[in-house]
Scaffold this active site. Structure first.
Site, PDB file in Angstrom:
ATOM      1  N   HIS A   8       0.832  -1.205   0.000  1.00 27.97           N
ATOM      2  CA  HIS A   8       0.000   0.000   0.000  1.00 27.97           C
ATOM      3  C   HIS A   8       0.868   1.258   0.000  1.00 27.97           C
ATOM      4  O   HIS A   8       1.567   1.513   0.972  1.00 27.97           O
ATOM      5  CB  HIS A   8      -0.890  -0.044   1.252  1.00 27.97           C
ATOM      6  CG  HIS A   8      -1.809   1.105   1.407  1.00 27.97           C
ATOM      7  ND1 HIS A   8      -1.730   1.985   2.456  1.00 27.97           N
ATOM      8  CD2 HIS A   8      -2.845   1.522   0.639  1.00 27.97           C
ATOM      9  CE1 HIS A   8      -2.680   2.893   2.340  1.00 27.97           C
ATOM     10  NE2 HIS A   8      -3.368   2.636   1.251  1.00 27.97           N
ATOM     11  N   ARG A   9       0.863   1.979  -1.113  1.00 27.36           N
ATOM     12  CA  ARG A   9       1.749   3.149  -1.326  1.00 27.36           C
ATOM     13  C   ARG A   9       3.212   2.694  -1.271  1.00 27.36           C
ATOM     14  O   ARG A   9       4.089   3.429  -0.807  1.00 27.36           O
ATOM     15  CB  ARG A   9       1.496   4.249  -0.292  1.00 27.36           C
ATOM     16  CG  ARG A   9       0.021   4.605  -0.113  1.00 27.36           C
ATOM     17  CD  ARG A   9      -0.192   5.679   0.932  1.00 27.36           C
ATOM     18  NE  ARG A   9      -1.589   5.736   1.355  1.00 27.36           N
ATOM     19  CZ  ARG A   9      -2.064   6.482   2.328  1.00 27.36           C
ATOM     20  NH1 ARG A   9      -1.241   7.290   2.990  1.00 27.36           N
ATOM     21  NH2 ARG A   9      -3.334   6.458   2.659  1.00 27.36           N
ATOM     22  N   GLU A  35       0.388  -0.774  -4.834  1.00 28.91           N
ATOM     23  CA  GLU A  35      -0.755   0.144  -4.925  1.00 28.91           C
ATOM     24  C   GLU A  35      -0.203   1.548  -4.843  1.00 28.91           C
ATOM     25  O   GLU A  35       0.710   1.815  -4.041  1.00 28.91           O
ATOM     26  CB  GLU A  35      -1.717  -0.097  -3.751  1.00 28.91           C
ATOM     27  CG  GLU A  35      -2.997   0.734  -3.810  1.00 28.91           C
ATOM     28  CD  GLU A  35      -2.978   2.075  -3.089  1.00 28.91           C
ATOM     29  OE1 GLU A  35      -3.951   2.822  -3.213  1.00 28.91           O
ATOM     30  OE2 GLU A  35      -1.974   2.404  -2.410  1.00 28.91           O
ATOM     31  N   ASP A  37      -1.218   6.039  -5.630  1.00 27.05           N
ATOM     32  CA  ASP A  37      -2.262   7.054  -5.825  1.00 27.05           C
ATOM     33  C   ASP A  37      -1.779   8.073  -6.851  1.00 27.05           C
ATOM     34  O   ASP A  37      -0.639   8.542  -6.760  1.00 27.05           O
ATOM     35  CB  ASP A  37      -2.515   7.786  -4.502  1.00 27.05           C
ATOM     36  CG  ASP A  37      -2.706   6.820  -3.350  1.00 27.05           C
ATOM     37  OD1 ASP A  37      -3.719   6.106  -3.345  1.00 27.05           O
ATOM     38  OD2 ASP A  37      -1.824   6.764  -2.461  1.00 27.05           O
ATOM     39  N   HIS A  50      -0.524  10.773  -2.397  1.00 26.88           N
ATOM     40  CA  HIS A  50      -1.844  10.432  -1.857  1.00 26.88           C
ATOM     41  C   HIS A  50      -2.757  11.633  -1.667  1.00 26.88           C
ATOM     42  O   HIS A  50      -3.933  11.606  -2.017  1.00 26.88           O
ATOM     43  CB  HIS A  50      -1.680   9.694  -0.524  1.00 26.88           C
ATOM     44  CG  HIS A  50      -2.993   9.348   0.103  1.00 26.88           C
ATOM     45  ND1 HIS A  50      -3.648  10.199   0.976  1.00 26.88           N
ATOM     46  CD2 HIS A  50      -3.804   8.270  -0.046  1.00 26.88           C
ATOM     47  CE1 HIS A  50      -4.783   9.639   1.344  1.00 26.88           C
ATOM     48  NE2 HIS A  50      -4.906   8.477   0.751  1.00 26.88           N
ATOM     49  N   GLU A 110      -4.577   3.897  -8.251  1.00 31.69           N
ATOM     50  CA  GLU A 110      -5.786   4.526  -7.705  1.00 31.69           C
ATOM     51  C   GLU A 110      -5.882   5.964  -8.197  1.00 31.69           C
ATOM     52  O   GLU A 110      -4.980   6.775  -7.957  1.00 31.69           O
ATOM     53  CB  GLU A 110      -5.752   4.485  -6.169  1.00 31.69           C
ATOM     54  CG  GLU A 110      -7.055   5.013  -5.616  1.00 31.69           C
ATOM     55  CD  GLU A 110      -7.029   5.283  -4.115  1.00 31.69           C
ATOM     56  OE1 GLU A 110      -6.182   4.756  -3.384  1.00 31.69           O
ATOM     57  OE2 GLU A 110      -7.888   6.073  -3.696  1.00 31.69           O
ATOM     58  N   LYS A 112      -6.975   9.498  -7.898  1.00 31.62           N
ATOM     59  CA  LYS A 112      -7.404  10.358  -6.789  1.00 31.62           C
ATOM     60  C   LYS A 112      -8.228  11.521  -7.338  1.00 31.62           C
ATOM     61  O   LYS A 112      -7.790  12.679  -7.327  1.00 31.62           O
ATOM     62  CB  LYS A 112      -6.168  10.868  -6.028  1.00 31.62           C
ATOM     63  CG  LYS A 112      -5.602   9.824  -5.077  1.00 31.62           C
ATOM     64  CD  LYS A 112      -6.518   9.605  -3.886  1.00 31.62           C
ATOM     65  CE  LYS A 112      -5.957   8.600  -2.894  1.00 31.62           C
ATOM     66  NZ  LYS A 112      -6.994   7.956  -2.090  1.00 31.62           N
ATOM     67  N   ASP A 230       0.655  -2.035   4.410  1.00 29.47           N
ATOM     68  CA  ASP A 230       1.872  -1.215   4.563  1.00 29.47           C
ATOM     69  C   ASP A 230       3.063  -2.099   4.930  1.00 29.47           C
ATOM     70  O   ASP A 230       4.205  -1.647   4.906  1.00 29.47           O
ATOM     71  CB  ASP A 230       1.681  -0.190   5.697  1.00 29.47           C
ATOM     72  CG  ASP A 230       0.513   0.743   5.465  1.00 29.47           C
ATOM     73  OD1 ASP A 230       0.151   0.960   4.292  1.00 29.47           O
ATOM     74  OD2 ASP A 230      -0.037   1.274   6.454  1.00 29.47           O
TER      75      ASP A 230
HETATM   76  O1  G3P Z   1      -6.524   1.726  -2.836  1.00 30.98           O
HETATM   77  C1  G3P Z   1      -6.716   1.329  -1.529  1.00 30.98           C
HETATM   78  C2  G3P Z   1      -6.481   2.466  -0.571  1.00 30.98           C
HETATM   79  O2  G3P Z   1      -5.260   3.041  -0.867  1.00 30.98           O
HETATM   80  C3  G3P Z   1      -7.573   3.504  -0.611  1.00 30.98           C
HETATM   81  O3  G3P Z   1      -7.418   4.465   0.367  1.00 30.98           O
HETATM   82  O4  G3P Z   1      -6.771   6.663   1.224  1.00 30.98           O
HETATM   83  O5  G3P Z   1      -5.154   4.785   1.337  1.00 30.98           O
HETATM   84  O6  G3P Z   1      -5.690   5.835  -0.839  1.00 30.98           O
HETATM   85  P1  G3P Z   1      -6.199   5.474   0.528  1.00 30.98           P
HETATM   86 MG    MG Z   2      -4.629   4.543  -2.271  1.00 28.06          MG
END
Ligand code: G3P
Ligand code: MG
Length: 257
Positions: A8-9, A35, A37, A50, A110, A112, A230
């Protein structure tokens, strides 16, 4: 099918989120995917960050959309996390794709665009994925249903998921109507009922942000398509080496985030 692990990120527990060190670490930790953003600069370049505002994760202030690529590249996106990462810069989507291309990595881009409606974000992201021939291993996602519809108009075969952090009535039906092929949900709304609904409708179900070992294992047991975490190192250990939650928790004392 094995539950896939998306960092995640990037491996954002250990390196500044959405930067090359975080992506590199995720790769070394053997995450299945990344993943990230994406937002657009003033001159229309997709960049990985993000927040709409650069304040939290850089040494700058103001909105991404008010910076040109050249200006945003001058910002330090690493020092806020640790002095070890001083001088780390914001990454463009194209740089990520170039880096990921020769690696066996899945991608989740993702969009945004649920706060600011970035003009032509969908077209720009699609064009880059097409150019780098990475559509096959990418899932696009967005909290914005309109954006999903726009993307489907560009290419109806694109793998796209609807993102939600809240419970929505008849979520699987809604997602099918949108034309998405999957749902990305916040962990707190995960239920056996939803897993069943997704299976019934042939939808992928990916869950974010799953960091606690017990939650990770629950997602595996429920047969979720993927998790976003994470801590990809912990998720990989739990999956591959079939380690108990207790053993992993002893080795990586868990901190709430
Ligand atoms: O894509 C899953 C998750 O990343 C969505 O929420 O705020 O962490 O981008 P956020
Ligand atoms: Mg995200």
């Amino acid at each position: 099918m094995k539950t896939k692990i998306y960092a995640h990120r990037g491996a954002s527990r250990y390196a500044p989120e959405n930067t090359m060190p975080a992506f590199q670490l995720a790769y070394e930790m053997k995450a299945d995917g990344i993943e990230t953003d994406v937002q657009l600069t003033k001159d229309g370049v997709p960049v990985l960050i993000h927040d709409e505002n650069v304040r939290r994760t850089t040494n700058g202030t103001g909105f991404v959309e008010d910076y040109t690529l050249e200006e945003i590249k001058q910002l330090d996106a690493g020092s806020w996390f640790s002095s070890k990462y001083a001088g780390t810069s914001i990454v463009t989507l194209e740089e990520l794709l170039q880096w990921a291309k020769p690696k066996q990595l899945l991608l989740n881009i993702e969009l945004k665009n649920n706060v600011i409606e970035y003009k032509k974000l969908e077209q720009k992201v699609y064009q880059l994925l097409f150019t780098y021939d990475l559509l096959d291993r990418t899932v696009i996602s967005s909290f914005n249903p309109k954006s999903i519809e726009k993307f489907k108009k560009i290419d109806r075969n694109v793998n796209i998921a609807f993102l939600t952090s809240t419970k929505i009535r008849r979520l699987a039906n809604f997602t099918k109507l949108l034309g998405a092929s999957g749902i990305h949900i916040k962990y707190r709304i995960l239920s056996t009922h939803l897993v069943g609904e997704c299976q019934k409708h042939g939808l992928d179900l990916r869950v974010y942000t799953v960091n606690r070992p017990a939650q990770i294992v629950r997602c595996y047991k429920l047969g979720c398509t993927a998790i976003f975490t994470d801590v990809p190192d912990i998720a990989v250990k739990l999956l591959l080496h079939n380690q108990s939650v207790e053993k992993v928790t002893r080795k990586f004392p868990f901190r709430r985030r």
